[in-house]
Design an enzyme around this catalytic site. Structure first.
Site, PDB file in Angstrom:
ATOM      1  N   ASP A  77      -5.653   3.173   6.955  1.00  0.00           N
ATOM      2  CA  ASP A  77      -4.666   2.200   6.603  1.00  0.00           C
ATOM      3  C   ASP A  77      -3.351   2.643   7.039  1.00  0.00           C
ATOM      4  O   ASP A  77      -2.222   3.033   6.490  1.00  0.00           O
ATOM      5  CB  ASP A  77      -4.608   2.544   4.888  1.00  0.00           C
ATOM      6  CG  ASP A  77      -5.699   2.121   4.091  1.00  0.00           C
ATOM      7  OD1 ASP A  77      -6.286   1.290   4.658  1.00  0.00           O
ATOM      8  OD2 ASP A  77      -5.646   2.655   3.142  1.00  0.00           O
ATOM      9  N   GLU A 245      -7.916  -8.918   1.405  1.00  0.00           N
ATOM     10  CA  GLU A 245      -7.088  -7.635   1.106  1.00  0.00           C
ATOM     11  C   GLU A 245      -6.302  -7.213   2.285  1.00  0.00           C
ATOM     12  O   GLU A 245      -6.355  -7.896   3.008  1.00  0.00           O
ATOM     13  CB  GLU A 245      -8.114  -6.307   0.774  1.00  0.00           C
ATOM     14  CG  GLU A 245      -9.036  -5.894   1.728  1.00  0.00           C
ATOM     15  CD  GLU A 245      -9.916  -4.847   1.509  1.00  0.00           C
ATOM     16  OE1 GLU A 245     -10.888  -4.527   2.292  1.00  0.00           O
ATOM     17  OE2 GLU A 245      -9.914  -4.376   0.085  1.00  0.00           O
TER      18      GLU A 245
END
Length: 265
Positions: A77, A245
């Site tokens: 991430d 997402e």
């Protein structure tokens, strides 16, 4: 000030679909450029054909091709920003949000952590040290970093905020809870992403699985949800089990006009 977001996956990953937002709503645009669906924000507008040629327009921007990075680069991430002193800081999931630094955007070293003691307020939502999916940006002399706290597979989750004047390790301050979701609800408060529109309004997109991508308005003075607008907008959803997402909203991506057209990736 360089700011670049990762695909909310391993460094260099690509994720997400492309959606066009108008002032009244949202329209999804597949690779072919045809408008196919409206979101639940009211009254989506029609997307002109000239605005759907995204791939061709993006190719003309002329960004350099990706290169090989070295050093401590195994991250999840990633969210990266170039600080005022020229240092590149790469933020990633785990350990109170890991911070890696680089002088050249190529060779990275582990430099420290945003919240080395964790987010103490977040124990109700998961491991206070295992913070996820950071999103860093710079506005009004401050670095703003949103993050998630949860446990895998549970939508009893929260988004928090940390701020800094330099972005360097040791300079971050936990500003607490921004937004949360509960197990009884139908959305998932993770994967935050802050955007500022052409009118100077702040928006935080968030979400995954359950009922897809949401958006709330943010008060620029606090970084928390705006007291004058507590609406939670639904801007993208896909049938289960294929989640949407790790959203990111680009404003006026190709620079067509002063008003711009936002895109959800």
């Amino acid at each position: 000030m360089l700011q670049r977001r990762g695909g909310k996956r391993w460094l260099g990953g690509v994720a997400g679909s492309l959606l066009v937002l108008s002032l009244g709503g949202m329209t999804a645009v597949p690779a072919s450029g045809a408008a196919v669906a409206s979101g639940t924000v009211p009254a989506a507008g029609t997307v002109p054909a000239s605005r759907t040629a995204v791939a061709a327009g993006a190719a003309a921007i002329g960004y350099p091709n990706p290169g090989t990075v070295t050093g401590d680069v195994r991250v999840h991430d990633p969210s990266i920003i170039r600080a005022a002193d020229g240092t590149y800081y790469l933020f990633s999931t785990h350990n109170g949000i890991e911070i890696r630094s680089s002088a050249d955007r190529v060779a990275f070293t582990l430099a420290g952590f945003v919240l080395p003691n964790g987010a103490t307020w977040a124990s109700a939502y998961g491991n206070i040290h295992d913070l996820w999916a950071p999103d860093v940006s710079y506005h009004n002399g401050t670095y703003w970093l949103y993050f998630s706290v949860s446990s895998f597979g549970s939508n009893h989750s929260a988004i928090g905020l940390a701020t800094s004047s330099t972005a360097a390790p040791g300079s971050w301050h936990d500003q607490g809870l921004v937004y949360a979701s509960q197990s009884a609800g139908n959305f998932y408060a993770i994967d935050p992403s802050l955007s500022v529109d052409s009118g100077g309004r702040w928006w935080l997109s968030l979400g995954s699985f359950w009922s897809g991508i949401k958006m709330i308005q943010i008060d620029p003075a606090t970084g928390k949800q705006a007291g004058w607008n507590t609406t939670r907008y639904s801007i993208a959803q896909r049938p289960s089990p294929d989640a949407e997402e790790a959203s990111y909203v680009y404003i006026n991506l190709l620079g067509w006009d002063s008003a711009g057209w936002p895109y959800v990736m």
